[in-house]
Design an enzyme around this catalytic site. Structure first.
Site, PDB file in Angstrom:
ATOM      1  N   ASP A  58      37.265  33.816  40.086  1.00  0.00           N
ATOM      2  CA  ASP A  58      36.081  32.968  39.954  1.00  0.00           C
ATOM      3  C   ASP A  58      34.973  33.588  40.798  1.00  0.00           C
ATOM      4  OD1 ASP A  58      34.133  30.994  40.065  1.00  0.00           O
ATOM      5  OD2 ASP A  58      35.572  29.340  40.175  1.00  0.00           O
ATOM      6  N   HIS A  59      33.946  34.099  40.129  1.00  0.00           N
ATOM      7  CA  HIS A  59      32.905  34.844  40.834  1.00  0.00           C
ATOM      8  C   HIS A  59      32.048  33.948  41.734  1.00  0.00           C
ATOM      9  CE1 HIS A  59      30.865  38.355  41.882  1.00  0.00           C
ATOM     10  NE2 HIS A  59      30.565  38.851  40.691  1.00  0.00           N
TER      11      HIS A  59
END
Length: 429
Positions: A401-402
């Site tokens: 999850d950036h």
């Protein structure tokens, strides 16, 4: 007159998920007293006689079978004495069709968008207070929480305005199919096509597990900005060590596969790199830092994918991890895995190495922030500075999850994972 009421034949055993009466209550004949959930359906079990409840013989979570005592009933004096004989007869209708859907009730249309309560453009992440006032059992409420559904917006189809699991699933399907929801950003949904125009077809229902998995994956894909970091780990020495310890593993009664090494290494990394052991709160502004390390691993079952969880994985040795993983996987395939065994994971490992492939992009199992995909190891020529040497290389695919993890951290994670797997002695440091 006091009488013991027993569970009739309902087509198998089941778990008590809701108790609808209490000691001292007066019940009418055929009034529902509990909700029983089997592997196939949920059903309300009625009381065959009218009277006052003197004692309950079961509690929430009990697993009941035909003939088990349900309650002690002070039967009304005017009850027909012949009803007692009828009570002992099986109830074949309950076995063939859940009691939550009587024959007189119209079939619900799960995919129909409600006109009074239009489907939202996105599933709410938390259920507001009005959800507590709807008529739904614990299993339905748990499903709604897992899918992020507000039960106050779901149209009930069960008796007495009761919300069924099918209603929640239908609400999710409607929400995902509505414009701006299923495709995101206003993208039109995929059009329906009559495939029978092109040849013979057959409609097959997805299993409940497949439906839930599809909804969860779609939700994660739409809500999580995915990035995948690819790398390779040299596991030549690890494989030699694994084969050398085969006798010791056999004596311990376990099969030492690559999975325990992966679990141990990832647990070590979550302690070294705590930014991977977090979850985002619903406001998108805060992170929950976890002080424990539980590792989930994907298991392929005939009905769909399940992810059992090994708790405190960093405190367990390789043989213990191998034994626990094998036990959980066996329970998953035999439908004996409880819901508690699939909750609380900090990080997930999914492996396709036993099938093949050189890499893939796994979908983050939100609310986790990263997932490791492992493909089939293969021998490759690797330059050692003087010559090419055959080495056993393991493809790694780390999706993350950036919002919580940046690319540099992901690259350090896979590099460090390669170091741990490349020399198992590093796991002892």
């Amino acid at each position: 007159m006091s009488e013991v009421i027993r569970l009739p034949d309902v087509g198998g055993d089941g778990e008590v998920i809701e108790i609808m009466v209490a000691v001292g209550d007066r019940v009418e004949a055929e009034q529902s007293i509990l909700v029983l959930e089997s592997d196939k359906a949920s059903m309300e079990v009625p009381c065959p006689r009218a009277g006052t409840i003197k004692a309950l013989k079961f509690k929430l979570g009990d697993r009941l079978k035909e003939g088990d005592e349900l309650l002690e009933l002070d039967v009304d004096a005017g009850e027909d004495s012949t009803a007692a004989a009828a009570d002992s007869e099986p109830a074949p209708a309950a076995a063939s069709e859940p009691a939550e859907k009587p024959a007189s009730a119209p079939e619900p249309a799960p995919t129909q968008v409600q006109t009074e309560k239009p489907a939202p453009t996105a599933l709410p992440t938390s259920a507001p207070a009005e959800s507590a006032r709807v008529h739904a059992g614990p299993a339905v409420r748990r499903l709604a929480r897992e899918l992020g559904v507000d039960l106050g917006r779901v149209e009930p189809s069960g008796p007495h305005q009761r919300i069924l699991k099918e209603d929640v699933q239908g609400f999710v399907r409607s929400a995902l199919q509505s414009p701006g929801a299923g495709g995101g950003a206003g993208i039109e949904p995929i059009p329906s096509i009559d495939f029978s125009r092109f040849g013979e077809t057959e409609i097959r229902e997805m299993t409940r597990l497949q439906q839930l998995g599809a909804a969860n994956l779609h939700r994660s894909w739409l809500n999580v900005p995915h990035v995948t970091q690819f790398d390779q780990a040299d596991i030549t020495e690890l494989e030699a060590f694994r084969l050398a310890e085969k006798t010791a593993a056999d004596q311990a009664g376990v099969k030492l596969t690559l999975l325990p090494f992966l679990i141990s290494a990832c647990a070590r990394l979550l302690e070294e790199m705590p930014e991977f052991n977090v979850s985002l709160l619903g406001d998108g502004k805060r992170l929950v830092q976890k002080k424990y390390v539980h590792i989930g691993f994907a298991v392929d079952t005939p009905d769909g994918l399940l992810v059992p969880v090994i708790r405190d994985a960093g405190h367990k040795g390789l043989l213990q991890l191998a034994a626990e993983a094998a036990e959980l996987a066996e329970k998953a395939r035999n439908k004996k895995l409880g819901s508690d065994a699939m909750q609380g994971a900090c990080f997930t490992i999914t492996s396709l190495g036993h099938i093949g492939g050189s890499g893939f992009t796994p979908i983050v199992n939100a609310p986790e922030v990263a997932i490791l995909g492992v493909s089939r190891a293969s021998h490759q020529p690797v330059w050692d500075g003087a010559a090419f040497q055959p080495r056993l290389m393991l493809p790694l695919s780390l999706s993350y999850d950036h919002r919580a993890i940046n690319g540099a951290a992901a690259a350090r994670f896979t590099r460090r994972l390669g170091e741990l797997l490349g020399d198992v002695r590093r796991m002892l440091l």
